[in-house]
Motif scaffolding. Structure first.
Motif, mmCIF file in Angstrom:
data_model
loop_
_atom_site.group_PDB
_atom_site.id
_atom_site.type_symbol
_atom_site.label_atom_id
_atom_site.label_comp_id
_atom_site.label_asym_id
_atom_site.label_seq_id
_atom_site.Cartn_x
_atom_site.Cartn_y
_atom_site.Cartn_z
ATOM 1 N N TRP A 1 0.834 -1.201 0.000
ATOM 2 C CA TRP A 1 0.000 0.000 0.000
ATOM 3 C C TRP A 1 0.872 1.255 0.000
ATOM 4 C CZ3 TRP A 1 -1.050 3.543 4.167
ATOM 5 C CH2 TRP A 1 -2.086 4.431 3.898
ATOM 6 N N LEU A 2 1.898 1.275 0.853
ATOM 7 C CA LEU A 2 2.808 2.428 0.888
ATOM 8 C C LEU A 2 3.582 2.563 -0.423
ATOM 9 C CD1 LEU A 2 4.166 2.036 4.521
ATOM 10 C CD2 LEU A 2 2.659 3.857 3.674
ATOM 11 N N ASP A 3 4.038 1.446 -0.974
ATOM 12 C CA ASP A 3 4.761 1.478 -2.248
ATOM 13 C C ASP A 3 3.895 2.018 -3.377
ATOM 14 O OD1 ASP A 3 7.059 0.529 -1.082
ATOM 15 O OD2 ASP A 3 6.870 -1.512 -1.879
ATOM 16 N N SER A 4 2.589 1.797 -3.292
ATOM 17 C CA SER A 4 1.705 2.286 -4.357
ATOM 18 C C SER A 4 1.733 3.816 -4.429
ATOM 19 C CB SER A 4 0.270 1.781 -4.162
ATOM 20 O OG SER A 4 -0.373 2.452 -3.089
ATOM 21 N N PHE A 5 1.942 4.469 -3.296
ATOM 22 C CA PHE A 5 2.062 5.931 -3.317
ATOM 23 C C PHE A 5 3.325 6.348 -4.058
ATOM 24 C CE2 PHE A 5 -0.875 5.436 0.184
ATOM 25 C CZ PHE A 5 -1.771 6.457 -0.058
ATOM 26 N N TRP A 6 4.412 5.623 -3.818
ATOM 27 C CA TRP A 6 5.673 5.901 -4.498
ATOM 28 C C TRP A 6 5.511 5.660 -5.993
ATOM 29 C CZ3 TRP A 6 9.679 8.691 -4.105
ATOM 30 C CH2 TRP A 6 10.851 8.413 -4.784
ATOM 31 N N ASP A 7 4.867 4.554 -6.367
ATOM 32 C CA ASP A 7 4.629 4.254 -7.783
ATOM 33 C C ASP A 7 3.810 5.362 -8.438
ATOM 34 O OD1 ASP A 7 5.991 1.875 -7.417
ATOM 35 O OD2 ASP A 7 4.176 0.643 -7.278
ATOM 36 N N ASP A 8 2.775 5.832 -7.747
ATOM 37 C CA ASP A 8 1.940 6.923 -8.273
ATOM 38 C C ASP A 8 2.770 8.194 -8.454
ATOM 39 O OD1 ASP A 8 -0.210 5.206 -8.194
ATOM 40 O OD2 ASP A 8 -1.138 6.125 -6.430
ATOM 41 N N ALA A 9 3.624 8.490 -7.479
ATOM 42 C CA ALA A 9 4.448 9.705 -7.566
ATOM 43 C C ALA A 9 5.425 9.610 -8.731
ATOM 44 C CB ALA A 9 5.211 9.920 -6.253
#
Length: 106
Positions: free
Chosen positions: A80-88
């Motif tokens: 879930w946290l990595d998905s924010f990085w991927d989105d950024a």
């Protein structure tokens, strides 16, 4: 939504300290509780909550219970946290492509 459960469980500062003490490896309650401002029974209760959330596992060695991190319990939170990085990163890529000068073709 297991990551939500992990976030809720780890929101408690004492519980987070208990969890972090297991980073160095499996430990009995006595070692986990050493130096914490709560009693051993309170540490046991925190460990139960962590175990119920799938973040900690236990096994017996004689009469002692040994607790360790259950790394699989953190995988959904990490994803879930990595998905924010991927989105950024994707947003950065799109912005870079949008603002790059158009290449001339010959």
């Amino acid at each position: 939504m297991a990551y939500g459960s992990a976030l809720a469980v780890l929101a408690d500062p004492t519980r987070r300290q208990v969890f972090e003490r297991l980073r160095a490896g499996p430990r009995p309650v006595k070692l986990i509780a050493a130096g914490l401002p709560v009693s051993r029974p309170a540490v046991s209760q925190h460990l139960k909550v962590l175990k119920d959330a799938g973040l900690v596992e236990e096994h017996s060695e004689g009469v002692r219970r040994i607790y360790s991190l259950r790394r699989e319990g953190l995988l959904e939170l990490r994803a879930w946290l990595d998905s924010f990085w991927d989105d950024a990163l994707e947003a950065f890529k799109l912005e870079a492509e949008r603002s790059a000068p158009a290449r001339k073709t010959r």
